[in-house]
Design a protein around this motif. Structure first.
Motif: not given
Length: 347
Positions: A239-245, A250-252
């Protein structure tokens, strides 16, 4: 110990097993006392017992209980007071236990193999049933930490270090390794391992705040061919940090025992509460009512807000009322109209 109350019975493979009668902890029921060398100076440990539990209903019986006293121990019980198979390890008493629990008690009147591994490198304790992991927990305890200098034994088979009932059933095989066996090695100690039938779920909803990595479930409950549910580990994608910045969704993708699973992650700003009044929470049941409390002041609440909610009755408490200072209270009942999404941000 108390050997006169034990008796030989036919074991799982046709050999001889040791039948223990159970009973109160201060009774003359038989049990096995283990020498210090069972733990010795080991860091890692694997304990495996093939047994047939009577299922007589007395909770907290011990398949084995290794250690020194009620502060330092490693035990497995076929049924705790919640009615589930449990393993616990601690060097700080009951309040500091690392616990591994199943979803049901050990099946009774069947030859089953319970194995516990204590892995100091992975810092995990894992319980297996018939060669398949039931669940695991984090712990920093090493096997040698369980054995105090004053201990004259390493614990017992069939008896607790606490004043709990004695084990009632038969022990066919009891083995200790001073290493943590791998899952493949544990599976190799039994003749046939149960197979996974179905995951209890394949999708998960997870929430996190901006800048904080989401905490994804480590395992999913699964059904197996022997009828005993276990936890199946999940391997999640990065999960790249930009996904939850920033706030958003979003989905994983993940995999559990070769089967695809998915987590939907909702990211919110810390201190922000979002309520979607348009979401469906199930069938409407008549007669429901609710109460909202708001601040007291000019144009609070606004007419638009009241009309949008379709309120049927509105009442205002007296200034400085007995419960809250200067509140406004609204009551409603019945169906909501199609509402907007309301965002409340703390300041």
């Amino acid at each position: 110990m108390n050997g006169s109350t034990a008796r030989p019975v036919t074991g799982a493979d046709g050999g001889t097993a040791l039948a223990l009668p159970g009973g109160a902890p201060d009774s003359d029921g038989a049990y096995v006392r283990l020498p210090r060398e069972v733990l010795g100076d080991a860091a890692d440990l694997t304990v495996s017992a093939r047994m047939k539990w009577s299922g007589d209903g007395s909770s907290w019986q011990r398949i084995f209980d290794l250690g020194t006293d009620t502060t330092k121990y490693l035990f497995t019980t076929p049924s705790d007071n919640g009615g589930v198979l449990r393993t616990a390890v601690t060097t700080g008493g009951g309040g500091a236990e690392a616990q591994v629990s199943g979803y049901a008690a050990l099946p009774a009147d069947q030859w089953r193999t319970v194995t516990v591994t204590l892995d100091s490198s992975a810092r995990r304790i894992t319980t297996y049933l018939d060669g398949v992991p039931v669940s695991s927990a984090a712990t920093g305890v090493k096997a040698r930490d369980l054995l105090g200098g004053s201990a004259t034994a390493a614990g017992y088979i069939g008896k607790s270090l606490h004043p709990d009932p004695l084990f009632k059933g038969a022990i066919d095989d009891f083995t200790v390794w001073h290493t943590a066996l791998t899952p493949e090695q544990v599976a190799g100690t039994v003749g046939r391992v149960p197979t996974l039938q179905q995951l209890s779920r394949t999708s998960f909803d997870v929430r996190t705040t901006t800048g904080a990595a989401p905490s994804l479930p480590a395992a999913v409950r699964s059904s197996f061919s022997d009828g005993f549910d276990r936890d199946t580990p999940i391997a999640w994608g990065a999960v790249p940090p930009e996904k939850y910045a920033a706030p958003g969704t979003f989905t994983v993708a993940g995999v559990a025992a070769g089967r695809a699973v998915r987590a939907t992650v909702t990211v919110v700003r810390e201190g922000q509460l979002e309520v979607d009044l348009g979401s469906d929470t199930g069938a409407f049941h008549g007669g429901a009512s609710g109460t909202l409390y708001g601040v007291y002041g000019p144009d609070v609440p606004t007419d638009n807000l009241i009309q949008g909610m379709g309120l049927r009755t509105v009442s205002t408490k007296a200034q400085d009322g007995p419960q809250h200072p200067a509140p406004t209270r609204w009551r409603w009942s019945g169906h909501w109209p199609t509402p907007p999404t309301v965002t409340c941000t703390s300041t």
